[in-house]
Design an enzyme around this catalytic site. Sequence first.
Site, PDB file in Angstrom:
ATOM      1  CB  SER A   1     -31.541  -1.004   9.938  1.00 44.02           C
ATOM      2  OG  SER A   1     -31.419  -2.629   9.218  1.00 44.02           O
TER       3      SER A   1
ATOM      4  CG  ASN B   1     -32.895  -2.440   5.501  1.00 45.94           C
ATOM      5  OD1 ASN B   1     -31.600  -2.628   4.113  1.00 45.94           O
ATOM      6  ND2 ASN B   1     -32.162  -2.574   6.427  1.00 45.94           N
TER       7      ASN B   1
ATOM      8  CD  GLU C   1     -31.340   3.845   5.835  1.00 42.12           C
ATOM      9  OE1 GLU C   1     -32.254   4.059   4.806  1.00 42.12           O
ATOM     10  OE2 GLU C   1     -30.905   3.172   6.625  1.00 42.12           O
TER      11      GLU C   1
ATOM     12  CG  HIS D   1     -28.507   1.048   8.399  1.00 41.08           C
ATOM     13  ND1 HIS D   1     -29.470   0.982   7.617  1.00 41.08           N
ATOM     14  CD2 HIS D   1     -27.895   0.065   8.605  1.00 41.08           C
ATOM     15  CE1 HIS D   1     -29.059  -0.293   6.943  1.00 41.08           C
ATOM     16  NE2 HIS D   1     -28.415  -0.613   7.937  1.00 41.08           N
TER      17      HIS D   1
END
Length: 303
Positions: A120, A192, A153, A141
Amino acid sequence: MSIETVLVTGAGAMGSQIAMVAALSGCTVGLYDVDQATLDRAVEQLALRMTAQVAKGRRTAEATRAALSRLTIATVLDEHAADVDLVIEAIVEKLPAKRDLFARLDDLCPPRTILASNSSSFVPSAMATATARADRFLNLHFFNPALVMRCVEVVRGPDTSDDAVRTALEFVEQIGKTPVVLDREIPGFVANRLLGAVRDEAIRLLEGGYADVAAIDTAARTALGYPMGPFELMDLTGIDIGYLTKTARYEETGDPADAPSATVTALVERGDLGRKTGRGFYVYDDDGNRTATTDLASLKGTH
């Protein structure tokens, strides 16, 4: 194209669990690492986790045995890259290392193979240019612990093909996860970036002397409904991971707001990385149980 064979590179906590998730879904999985001891430790930890899940009634012993039989380990990349549908990279968060690895994989893997990064910290285009298959490159991710967390993700780069994205989405659903698609790349992606904003504000509150570590974590859990507070989460995932992510972003933007905080930097410099080292924002015993909170003076100083 359906994903039947998977290669995971990097046998740390994330890589090993991603490999296990894929094996549990029925895929044939190779787990690669340059260090044999890391691979042996990963297999041992996965076996313990599976035993615990069987004991809790979450999986059957037969299903876990079958999954473990589909998982093989190797310290030689060629052994698994020659005939694989999907590669998921989960090595150290350092861009040169990732680009070097993907360049090797591009040479070793067949044309059909989709290359994916679990990072990420780095967007797909930062790594895809090391290959000749930017159309079959994206980020997948996963979240820690990958065996438990449902979200993955799926991040497309500017050259990622619709076919590669569609195949990746089908794979995420195949392994029992929930895909979140990003149609444009942005550092940190969705989750994130949201977590980063909370983490940065938590550190500002701590460094400003407004509340201590335990109080901030308690507020996040009891007022916001978070399963754990931001400092607990940083200790769980590894303080160095966040540090490397912030460092990479700062190097890209030059914005001081993107640089790691003084507190995080001090912890990383003296090797206090959270649960895995026994000390971070909290102190842990040999079994990983939290025994104390590290106060601000200790965070900034030495022990």
